[in-house]
Write an enzyme that holds these catalytic residues in place. Structure first.
Site, short mmCIF file in Angstrom:
data_model
loop_
_atom_site.label_atom_id
_atom_site.label_comp_id
_atom_site.label_asym_id
_atom_site.label_seq_id
_atom_site.Cartn_x
_atom_site.Cartn_y
_atom_site.Cartn_z
CG HIS A 1 -2.04 -1.01 1.09
ND1 HIS A 1 -2.99 -0.99 0.10
CD2 HIS A 1 -2.30 -2.11 1.83
CE1 HIS A 1 -3.81 -2.02 0.25
NE2 HIS A 1 -3.41 -2.73 1.29
CG HIS B 1 -3.08 -5.58 9.54
ND1 HIS B 1 -4.03 -4.63 9.22
CD2 HIS B 1 -2.03 -5.34 8.71
CE1 HIS B 1 -3.58 -3.86 8.24
NE2 HIS B 1 -2.37 -4.28 7.92
FE FE2 Z 1 0.39 -4.85 3.35
#
Ligand code: FE2
Length: 269
Positions: free
Chosen positions: A68, A177
């Site tokens: 990202h 995450h």
């Molecule tokens: Fe990522």
């Protein structure tokens, strides 16, 4: 040298936790240098100029990226002017770099950012890039090397650890995450498959659960949003490095309700 690593900072809740806790943590643990991953820091996707400055002023020294990195285009010139990395195995000609050397406490520290392959954009071979870059850094006499390996598959992350253990000071995974419970020091290399996000802890990977649940139930796409209100967490690994090896490592999970959970690394080799 005391080094700290924070994984994916997800949106405002992640930024708030950094602002509220990081400077105090630096003082308490005598941390010399802090690395964090910025790729989800602004509204969950990419990094704005404003948030880049805000995070660097909150006690972060260098920030790494991932798939990202490019989501907010205004970051492009900052890849040159600020201590921001993008994965090193993007093809030649892509702006920025995934490897920088810093002077920390009188020693050289190289921060390396590599992206894995499973579920990721087409990039150069992560393992060859990591192996060759580490060899080059060592030939240049850089003692301390830290790798943020931004990858989806735990097998790729374990593979990277097996490839580079004993050669670098730390390899820590980002991107999923979700923190994994395998912090260890393997032949002098601090390793965890994924350090886990800093941001909302009571949703789906830091995002409002509504859209992902709709996707799972109907197959229809929707745009992920960072919740306005949530229960927050800051996840940070703190390492002591000597002569290019990690001698001590632990992780702190700091909750916004005042709890802190400490996990010490186990040793291999
Ligand atoms: Fe990522």
């Amino acid at each position: 040298m005391k080094l700290a690593f924070i994984g994916d900072i997800v949106g405002r809740p992640g930024r708030v936790m950094i602002k509220e806790h990081l400077k105090k943590l630096r003082r308490e643990h005598a941390i010399d240098f802090v690395i964090a991953n910025y790729e989800n820091a602004s509204h969950g996707f990419g990094l704005t100029v404003k948030n880049a400055h805000e995070l660097l002023e909150s006690g972060i020294d260098c920030m790494s990226g991932g798939n990202h990195t490019w989501d907010k285009k205004d970051i492009l010139p900052l890849l040159e002017s600020l201590p921001l990395l993008r994965p090193h195995n993007y093809p030649e000609g892509v702006p920025g770099s995934g490897c920088r050397i810093f002077d920390v406490a009188g020693e050289k520290l190289a921060v390396l950012n590599i992206m894995g392959h499973y579920g990721m954009p087409y990039v150069d071979n992560a393992f060859r890039c990591a192996r060759d870059t580490v060899a080059q850094l060592k030939a240049e006499g850089v003692k301390h090397i830290f790798l943020d390996f931004h990858a989806e598959a735990s097998s790729e992350k374990r593979g990277m650890m097996m490839l580079l253990q004993g050669q670098v000071s730390g390899i820590m995974g980002t991107h999923t995450h979700v923190g994994s419970d395998d912090l260890q020091i393997a032949h002098g290399t601090a390793y965890v498959t994924d350090i886990g996000l800093s941001g909302c802890r009571d949703n789906v990977i830091g995002m409002d659960a509504k859209v992902p649940l709709e996707r799972f139930l109907t197959g229809m796409a929707g745009r992920f949003e960072v919740p306005e209100k949530c229960r927050k967490i800051l996840q940070i690994a703190i390492m002591n490095l000597e002569e290019g090896r990690c001698t001590e490592a632990f992780k702190l999970k700091i909750f916004d309700d005042g709890r802190t959970i400490r996990t010490d690394a186990w040793r291999e080799g």
